[in-house]
Design a protein around this motif. Structure first.
Motif, PDB file in Angstrom:
ATOM      1  N   SER A  72       0.918  -1.206   0.004  1.00  0.00           N
ATOM      2  CA  SER A  72       0.188  -0.060   0.203  1.00  0.00           C
ATOM      3  C   SER A  72       0.860   1.204   0.057  1.00  0.00           C
ATOM      4  O   SER A  72       1.905   1.281   0.691  1.00  0.00           O
ATOM      5  N   THR A  73       0.476   2.333  -1.014  1.00  0.00           N
ATOM      6  CA  THR A  73       1.313   3.322  -0.982  1.00  0.00           C
ATOM      7  C   THR A  73       0.305   4.845  -1.080  1.00  0.00           C
ATOM      8  O   THR A  73      -0.643   4.433  -1.510  1.00  0.00           O
ATOM      9  N   THR A  74       1.087   5.689  -0.936  1.00  0.00           N
ATOM     10  CA  THR A  74       0.224   7.106  -1.270  1.00  0.00           C
ATOM     11  C   THR A  74       0.804   7.519  -2.564  1.00  0.00           C
ATOM     12  O   THR A  74       1.996   7.787  -2.785  1.00  0.00           O
ATOM     13  N   VAL A  75      -0.030   7.555  -3.331  1.00  0.00           N
ATOM     14  CA  VAL A  75       0.342   8.138  -4.824  1.00  0.00           C
ATOM     15  C   VAL A  75      -0.688   9.038  -5.247  1.00  0.00           C
ATOM     16  O   VAL A  75      -1.892   9.174  -4.881  1.00  0.00           O
ATOM     17  N   SER A  76      -0.350   9.760  -6.451  1.00  0.00           N
ATOM     18  CA  SER A  76      -1.281  10.770  -7.235  1.00  0.00           C
ATOM     19  C   SER A  76      -1.743  10.021  -8.529  1.00  0.00           C
ATOM     20  O   SER A  76      -1.170   9.091  -8.715  1.00  0.00           O
ATOM     21  N   SER A  77      -2.639  10.793  -8.777  1.00  0.00           N
ATOM     22  CA  SER A  77      -3.346  10.474  -9.955  1.00  0.00           C
ATOM     23  C   SER A  77      -2.353  10.034 -11.108  1.00  0.00           C
ATOM     24  O   SER A  77      -1.344  10.815 -11.146  1.00  0.00           O
ATOM     25  N   GLY A  78      -2.560   9.153 -11.818  1.00  0.00           N
ATOM     26  CA  GLY A  78      -1.674   8.765 -12.988  1.00  0.00           C
ATOM     27  C   GLY A  78      -0.195   7.717 -12.795  1.00  0.00           C
ATOM     28  O   GLY A  78       0.235   7.280 -13.422  1.00  0.00           O
ATOM     29  N   ALA A  79      -0.376   7.490 -11.386  1.00  0.00           N
ATOM     30  CA  ALA A  79       0.584   6.397 -11.068  1.00  0.00           C
ATOM     31  C   ALA A  79       0.252   5.010 -11.430  1.00  0.00           C
ATOM     32  O   ALA A  79      -1.024   4.732 -11.483  1.00  0.00           O
ATOM     33  N   ALA A  80       1.225   4.258 -11.837  1.00  0.00           N
ATOM     34  CA  ALA A  80       0.972   2.832 -12.344  1.00  0.00           C
ATOM     35  C   ALA A  80       1.434   1.868 -11.494  1.00  0.00           C
ATOM     36  O   ALA A  80       2.460   2.025 -11.074  1.00  0.00           O
ATOM     37  N   PHE A  81       0.594   0.752 -11.313  1.00  0.00           N
ATOM     38  CA  PHE A  81       1.093  -0.571 -10.568  1.00  0.00           C
ATOM     39  C   PHE A  81       1.087  -1.444 -11.902  1.00  0.00           C
ATOM     40  O   PHE A  81       0.281  -1.537 -12.369  1.00  0.00           O
ATOM     41  N   THR A  82       2.123  -2.140 -11.923  1.00  0.00           N
ATOM     42  CA  THR A  82       2.333  -3.255 -12.821  1.00  0.00           C
ATOM     43  C   THR A  82       2.764  -4.629 -11.992  1.00  0.00           C
ATOM     44  O   THR A  82       3.760  -4.677 -11.414  1.00  0.00           O
TER      45      THR A  82
END
Length: 111
Positions: A73-83
């Motif tokens: 789990s992480t804090t990211v902004s819009s547009g961040a990608a998880f692959t």
């Protein structure tokens, strides 16, 4: 040939993002089927995450052939990608057939 070496193939998996408060994690569902399209239970899927999360996983599938892993789990902004990337599949008495895979990588982008 059911008496010969059986193969595990990874035909498809999906990745969905999930939110928990301000933190986001991704879910990777991996479906394992044999050469005849029958779900393979008990296969161990190993892989790793890249992008917004960078951890590894090793999960064993249920009776429907489905293995599920959640990224860190992480804090990211819009547009961040998880692959989600599958590295291998193993089951005693079976041979993994990577050439039969329909997909080994899937990415979801945070809206």
């Amino acid at each position: 040939d059911v008496t010969g070496v059986q193969t595990c193939a990874l035909p498809i998996y999906t990745v969905l993002s999930q939110k928990s408060g301000t933190r986001i994690q991704a879910r990777c569902d991996v479906y394992i089927y044999d050469a005849f399209g029958v779900p393979v239970s008990g296969a161990t899927v190993t892989g790793h995450w890249s992008g917004a999360a960078t951890d590894t996983f090793s999960v064993t599938g249920d009776t429907t052939g489905k293995s599920t892993d959640y990224s860190n789990s992480t804090t990211v902004s819009s547009g961040a990608a998880f692959t989600c990337i599958v590295d291998s599949v193993a089951k005693t008495g079976w041979q993994y057939a990577p050439a039969a895979n329909k997909q080994t990588t899937s990415t979801v982008t945070v809206p």
